[in-house]
Design a protein around this motif. Structure first.
Motif, mmCIF file in Angstrom:
data_model
loop_
_atom_site.group_PDB
_atom_site.id
_atom_site.type_symbol
_atom_site.label_atom_id
_atom_site.label_comp_id
_atom_site.label_asym_id
_atom_site.label_seq_id
_atom_site.Cartn_x
_atom_site.Cartn_y
_atom_site.Cartn_z
ATOM 1 N N SER A 58 -42.882 19.767 32.158
ATOM 2 C CA SER A 58 -43.795 19.262 33.180
ATOM 3 C C SER A 58 -43.557 17.777 33.439
ATOM 4 N N HIS A 59 -44.113 17.304 34.528
ATOM 5 C CA HIS A 59 -44.029 15.874 34.830
ATOM 6 C C HIS A 59 -44.670 15.067 33.704
ATOM 7 N N ASP A 120 -43.580 19.030 39.069
ATOM 8 C CA ASP A 120 -44.786 19.788 39.371
ATOM 9 C C ASP A 120 -45.919 18.942 39.953
ATOM 10 N N VAL A 121 -45.683 17.655 40.190
ATOM 11 C CA VAL A 121 -46.705 16.852 40.877
ATOM 12 C C VAL A 121 -46.407 16.718 42.369
ATOM 13 N N LEU A 122 -45.385 17.419 42.859
ATOM 14 C CA LEU A 122 -45.012 17.266 44.266
ATOM 15 C C LEU A 122 -46.165 17.585 45.203
ATOM 16 N N ASP A 123 -46.861 18.688 44.986
ATOM 17 C CA ASP A 123 -47.948 19.057 45.898
ATOM 18 C C ASP A 123 -49.021 17.974 45.930
ATOM 19 N N ALA A 124 -49.351 17.423 44.763
ATOM 20 C CA ALA A 124 -50.349 16.351 44.699
ATOM 21 C C ALA A 124 -49.846 15.112 45.425
ATOM 22 N N ASP A 125 -48.559 14.809 45.277
ATOM 23 C CA ASP A 125 -47.984 13.664 45.974
ATOM 24 C C ASP A 125 -48.059 13.857 47.489
ATOM 25 N N SER A 141 -37.347 21.835 43.709
ATOM 26 C CA SER A 141 -36.393 22.287 42.686
ATOM 27 C C SER A 141 -37.079 22.795 41.426
ATOM 28 N N SER A 142 -38.203 22.194 41.059
ATOM 29 C CA SER A 142 -38.869 22.612 39.824
ATOM 30 C C SER A 142 -39.529 23.977 39.961
ATOM 31 N N VAL A 143 -39.744 24.422 41.177
ATOM 32 C CA VAL A 143 -40.254 25.769 41.439
ATOM 33 C C VAL A 143 -39.097 26.755 41.572
ATOM 34 N N VAL A 144 -38.061 26.338 42.294
ATOM 35 C CA VAL A 144 -36.887 27.196 42.514
ATOM 36 C C VAL A 144 -36.130 27.460 41.210
#
Length: 208
Positions: A58-59, A120-125, A141-144
Motif C-alpha cells: 500500500s501507499h 492506492d491513494v490515486l482516487d483520493a488524490d 497500475s496498482s489496480v492493473v
C-alpha cells in the motif's frame, strides 16, 4: 501506410496533468535538516517503488519504508516520520491548460483515459485535485498489477477504453513510457509542455 486516426486519448498524470513544485520537498528537507533531494531519492528507489506501483504494498506501507530508510540515515526515527508525513501532505497541482484541453477533447465525443503509474491513494488524490469526474476511465497500475512501460499495462488500458491500440493516442513525459506504448501498438506523443497541445488537437481532429 498512414496510421488510423485516434478515437481515444490516454494521458499520463504526473508530468503532464499534475505537476509538483520542487520547492515544497526542498522546504521540508531544509526544515528537518535533511540532504537535498533525499526524500525523492529514497522513495523512487526501484526496489521500493515498483511493489507499490503494482499493488503489492500500500501507499502507507511504501511511505513507512521511506521513513525507515530515512531514519537509518539521520538516526532519528521521529524526525524521519514527521518529515515524510509533511512531505506527503502536498499532492501537487493541476495544469489548467491541460485540463481545459481534456475537457475540450471529451466534448467532441473522444474517450479520455488517465493512464498512470500510481498507488492506492490515486482516487483520493483525484478527488482532492477536483479531477474525479474528468475521465471516462482511470487505468491505475496498482489496480492493473502492471506498470508502464509493460505491454500488459497498455493492453489493459485499451481494454478499459474499449478501443483498439491503433486508435489510442497516448501522451506521457517519459521516453520509456512512450517506447512501451508504441511496442504495444499505440500512437504515442512525448509531452514537453503546453506547446504540444497544438499537435494533439490536430492529431485528434477528424480529417475533412
Amino acid at each position: 501506410m498512414a496510421r488510423e486516426r485516434a478515437t481515444a486519448l490516454l494521458v499520463d498524470l504526473d508530468g503532464v496533468l499534475r505537476r509538483f513544485d520542487p520547492a515544497v520537498a526542498a522546504g521540508v528537507e531544509r526544515e528537518y535538516g535533511l540532504s537535498d533531494g533525499v526524500l525523492g531519492e529514497i522513495a523512487t528507489q526501484w526496489g521500493r517503488l515498483q511493489p507499490v506501483l503494482t499493488g503489492r504494498v500500500s501507499h502507507a506501507e511504501w511511505m513507512s519504508s521511506v521513513a525507515d530508510a530515512l531514519a537509518d540515515s539521520v538516526g532519528d526515527p521521529e524526525r524521519a516520520r514527521t518529515a515524510v508525513a509533511q512531505w506527503q501532505r502536498y499532492r501537487g497541482e493541476v495544469d489548467p491548460e491541460v485540463l481545459a484541453f481534456l475537457r475540450e477533447v471529451r466534448a467532441t465525443g473522444i474517450r479520455v483515459g488517465l493512464g498512470t503509474n500510481a498507488t492506492d491513494v490515486l482516487d483520493a488524490d483525484l478527488t482532492a485535485l477536483g479531477l474525479a469526474d474528468e475521465f471516462d476511465v482511470v487505468v491505475n497500475s496498482s489496480v492493473v498489477g502492471f506498470n508502464k512501460p509493460a505491454k500488459e499495462y497498455f493492453q489493459a488500458a485499451c481494454a478499459a477504453l474499449a478501443t483498439a491500440p491503433a486508435r489510442v493516442l497516448f501522451v506521457d513525459d517519459e521516453d520509456w513510457a512512450i517506447r512501451g506504448a508504441r511496442v504495444a501498438g499505440l500512437s504515442a506523443y512525448r509531452w514537453s509542455g503546453p506547446a504540444g497541445l497544438r499537435y494533439l488537437r490536430a492529431a485528434l481532429t477528424p480529417a475533412g
